[in-house]
Design an enzyme around this catalytic site. Structure first.
Site, PDB file in Angstrom:
ATOM      1  N   ARG A 165     -15.821   3.571 -25.727  1.00 45.51           N
ATOM      2  CA  ARG A 165     -15.608   2.831 -24.470  1.00 45.51           C
ATOM      3  C   ARG A 165     -14.716   1.625 -24.730  1.00 45.51           C
ATOM      4  O   ARG A 165     -13.858   1.288 -23.930  1.00 45.51           O
ATOM      5  CB  ARG A 165     -16.952   2.376 -23.856  1.00 45.51           C
ATOM      6  CG  ARG A 165     -16.734   1.413 -22.696  1.00 45.51           C
ATOM      7  CD  ARG A 165     -17.938   1.124 -21.796  1.00 45.51           C
ATOM      8  NE  ARG A 165     -19.225   1.269 -22.416  1.00 45.51           N
ATOM      9  CZ  ARG A 165     -19.785   0.389 -23.263  1.00 45.51           C
ATOM     10  NH1 ARG A 165     -19.156  -0.717 -23.576  1.00 45.51           N
ATOM     11  NH2 ARG A 165     -20.971   0.632 -23.771  1.00 45.51           N
ATOM     12  N   TYR A 172      -3.223   0.438   0.438  1.00 46.54           N
ATOM     13  CA  TYR A 172      -3.987   1.675   0.332  1.00 46.54           C
ATOM     14  C   TYR A 172      -5.393   1.449   0.912  1.00 46.54           C
ATOM     15  O   TYR A 172      -6.034   0.438   0.621  1.00 46.54           O
ATOM     16  CB  TYR A 172      -4.048   2.060  -1.144  1.00 46.54           C
ATOM     17  CG  TYR A 172      -4.867   3.276  -1.445  1.00 46.54           C
ATOM     18  CD1 TYR A 172      -4.395   4.541  -1.128  1.00 46.54           C
ATOM     19  CD2 TYR A 172      -6.114   3.165  -2.046  1.00 46.54           C
ATOM     20  CE1 TYR A 172      -5.147   5.663  -1.398  1.00 46.54           C
ATOM     21  CE2 TYR A 172      -6.871   4.284  -2.323  1.00 46.54           C
ATOM     22  CZ  TYR A 172      -6.381   5.534  -1.997  1.00 46.54           C
ATOM     23  OH  TYR A 172      -7.125   6.639  -2.262  1.00 46.54           O
ATOM     24  N   ASP A 216       0.764  -3.810  -6.746  1.00 52.71           N
ATOM     25  CA  ASP A 216       0.443  -2.391  -6.892  1.00 52.71           C
ATOM     26  C   ASP A 216       1.778  -1.643  -6.878  1.00 52.71           C
ATOM     27  O   ASP A 216       2.449  -1.552  -5.850  1.00 52.71           O
ATOM     28  CB  ASP A 216      -0.462  -1.963  -5.724  1.00 52.71           C
ATOM     29  CG  ASP A 216      -0.888  -0.493  -5.801  1.00 52.71           C
ATOM     30  OD1 ASP A 216      -0.163   0.304  -6.425  1.00 52.71           O
ATOM     31  OD2 ASP A 216      -1.929  -0.159  -5.215  1.00 52.71           O
ATOM     32  N   LYS A 256      -1.013   9.255  -9.352  1.00 56.21           N
ATOM     33  CA  LYS A 256       0.185   9.584  -8.574  1.00 56.21           C
ATOM     34  C   LYS A 256       1.357   9.867  -9.520  1.00 56.21           C
ATOM     35  O   LYS A 256       1.297  10.817 -10.268  1.00 56.21           O
ATOM     36  CB  LYS A 256       0.463   8.460  -7.572  1.00 56.21           C
ATOM     37  CG  LYS A 256      -0.803   7.923  -6.865  1.00 56.21           C
ATOM     38  CD  LYS A 256      -1.508   8.943  -5.989  1.00 56.21           C
ATOM     39  CE  LYS A 256      -2.923   8.522  -5.573  1.00 56.21           C
ATOM     40  NZ  LYS A 256      -3.090   7.216  -4.959  1.00 56.21           N
TER      41      LYS A 256
HETATM   42  C1  PLP Z   1      -4.165   6.278  -4.663  1.00 59.33           C
HETATM   43  C2  PLP Z   1      -3.824   4.826  -4.632  1.00 59.33           C
HETATM   44  C3  PLP Z   1      -4.716   3.868  -5.112  1.00 59.33           C
HETATM   45  C4  PLP Z   1      -6.101   4.214  -5.616  1.00 59.33           C
HETATM   46  O1  PLP Z   1      -6.045   4.921  -6.810  1.00 59.33           O
HETATM   47  P1  PLP Z   1      -7.143   6.037  -7.249  1.00 59.33           P
HETATM   48  O2  PLP Z   1      -6.536   6.546  -8.514  1.00 59.33           O
HETATM   49  O3  PLP Z   1      -7.227   7.031  -6.151  1.00 59.33           O
HETATM   50  O4  PLP Z   1      -8.412   5.295  -7.456  1.00 59.33           O
HETATM   51  C5  PLP Z   1      -4.308   2.535  -5.101  1.00 59.33           C
HETATM   52  N1  PLP Z   1      -3.099   2.180  -4.621  1.00 59.33           N
HETATM   53  C6  PLP Z   1      -2.220   3.080  -4.135  1.00 59.33           C
HETATM   54  C7  PLP Z   1      -0.909   2.623  -3.621  1.00 59.33           C
HETATM   55  C8  PLP Z   1      -2.555   4.425  -4.124  1.00 59.33           C
HETATM   56  O5  PLP Z   1      -1.688   5.322  -3.616  1.00 59.33           O
END
Ligand code: PLP
Length: 405
Positions: free
Chosen positions: A50, A102, A196, A221
């Site tokens: 971890r 998001y 982000d 993504k």
């Molecule tokens: C999908 C997404 C998240 C969240 O991520 P997860 O991997 O689904 O927890 C955060 N920010 C953006 C812009 C996203 O597209």
């Protein structure tokens, strides 16, 4: 490492042939623990997986290099990564958040952290006046997403950094230090700016060089890129901040498994090539949609008609990403028909994979937003969102052509 160009870093950063065998690819260390020769004497900090795992360490170094950062930390999801940042705050602190983040990011702030006594103000950050007006003496975090989801608004990271600095000069850091709390015992001395960068990917945008303190990715993504894993990452240049984040990463424990780390290391090797094709395909499709008689409006940062097109040209380099939103004439009925008629595009949430996806934000990804909030953001019933993949673009256009009928 930083003098190397992106594609070279993507393939080599953080990785070297395995010292025991010379294996060119980083092994998948499927182990939970590491043997010690004497109690407490551990090799390179490896005692329990971890806390540290060699496959994850290679990935963390790779992602840090891709973002031009010094420290990378990986998590079992993008929201797990966000949670690590939010844990840096304490009761009474305040967050300024861009308005169409998001949905899951908003839920974490608005439901879980509000429950813990942390307040939040959402503003349209394309209007810097709104950002300035939202600051409170207790503001300790400014959180933005650019391009945003699903309206693909582009926010000026450098300008927001300037406002955060101006604001930081006016506050007196408060709260006593409590050494018994470890790294979290010291209150944040200044507000953090977090970007982000999921939609742009590190290939198109470098928030750290524009003044962000931390970059976040949902690696689910573009970084993963093949729709086969869920993961997240944080990258920073700031060592004391990295220590605080590392502390929470280990204390909370939302870390990815070694197999997922291996898949991501394999994926980042092609990130630059994939992003080039995502961008090329998306630009072709956006231009094609813009003159299609059944389409009311196309939102893509690479089109001169996008309200922040000039900013996108300055802030993003090498392209404008693979995400397109557009409004189909005829509202819900017409957009539903398009979504039911596509074959090559798959009707699904998520984005950033090699295959093309299409979805309906008002019914799918953004259904949790109240209807009036959706309307304010411009998410109307005719809006559809495309995650353009890296297939042959003529086939993608052919599919949309048939679906639009
Ligand atoms: C999908 C997404 C998240 C969240 O991520 P997860 O991997 O689904 O927890 C955060 N920010 C953006 C812009 C996203 O597209």
């Amino acid at each position: 490492m930083f003098d190397q160009r992106f594609g070279t870093r993507a393939i080599h950063a953080g990785q070297r042939p395995d010292p025991t065998t010379g294996a060119i690819m980083t092994p998948v260390y499927l182990t939970s623990t590491f043997v010690q020769n004497s109690p407490g004497v551990v090799k390179d900090g490896y005692d329990y997986a971890r806390s540290k795992n060699p496959t994850r360490a290679a990935l963390e170094a790779n992602l840090a290099a891709l973002e031009g950062g010094r420290f990378g930390l990986c998590f079992s999801s993008g929201l797990g990564a966000m949670d690590c940042v939010l844990h840096q705050l304490r009761e009474g602190d305040h967050i300024v958040l861009s308005d169409d983040v998001y949905g899951g990011s908003f839920r974490l702030v608005d439901k879980v952290y509000r429950h813990h006594g942390i307040a939040c103000t959402r503003v349209d950050m394309t209007d810097l006046g709104q950002v300035k007006a939202a600051f409170r003496p207790e503001t300790r975090l400014v959180w933005l997403e650019t391009p945003s989801n699903p309206m693909l608004k582009v926010i000026d990271i450098k300008a927001v950094r300037g406002l955060v600095d101006e604001f930081a000069a006016t506050i007196t850091p408060s709260g006593a230090t409590d050494a018994t709390l470890g790294p979290l015992g010291t209150p944040l001395q200044r507000p953090l700016l977090v970007v982000d960068n999921t939609f742009a990917s590190p290939y198109l945008q470098s928030p750290l060089s524009l003044g962000a303190d931390i970059v976040l990715h949902s690696c689910t993504k573009y970084i993963g890129g093949h729709s086969d894993l869920v993961a997240g990452a944080l990258i920073t240049r700031d060592e004391p901040l990295a220590e605080r984040l590392r502390y929470v990463q280990n204390a909370v424990g939302a870390v990815p498994g070694a197999l997922d780390c291996f898949l991501m290391l394999r994926s980042t090797k092609t990130l630059h090539v994939r992003m080039q094709r995502h961008c090329e395909n998306a630009l072709r499709i956006a231009r094609w949609l813009e003159v299609h008689p059944k389409i009311e409006r196309v939102i893509y940062p690479g089109l001169p008609s996008h309200p922040q097109h000039e900013l996108a040209r300055r802030q993003m380099c090498g392209g404008f990403g693979g995400m397109i939103s557009c409004v189909v004439k005829g509202g819900l009925e017409a957009s539903r028909a398009v979504l039911e008629r596509v074959h090559l595009f798959s009707l699904a949430e998520s984005l950033g994979g090699v295959e093309s996806l299409i979805e309906h934000p008002a019914i799918m990804t953004h259904a949790s937003l109240p209807a009036d909030a959706r309307r304010t953001l411009g998410i109307d019933d005719g809006l559809i969102r495309l995650s353009v993949g890296i297939e042959d673009v003529e086939d993608l256009i052919g599919d949309l052509e048939k679906a639009l009928g």
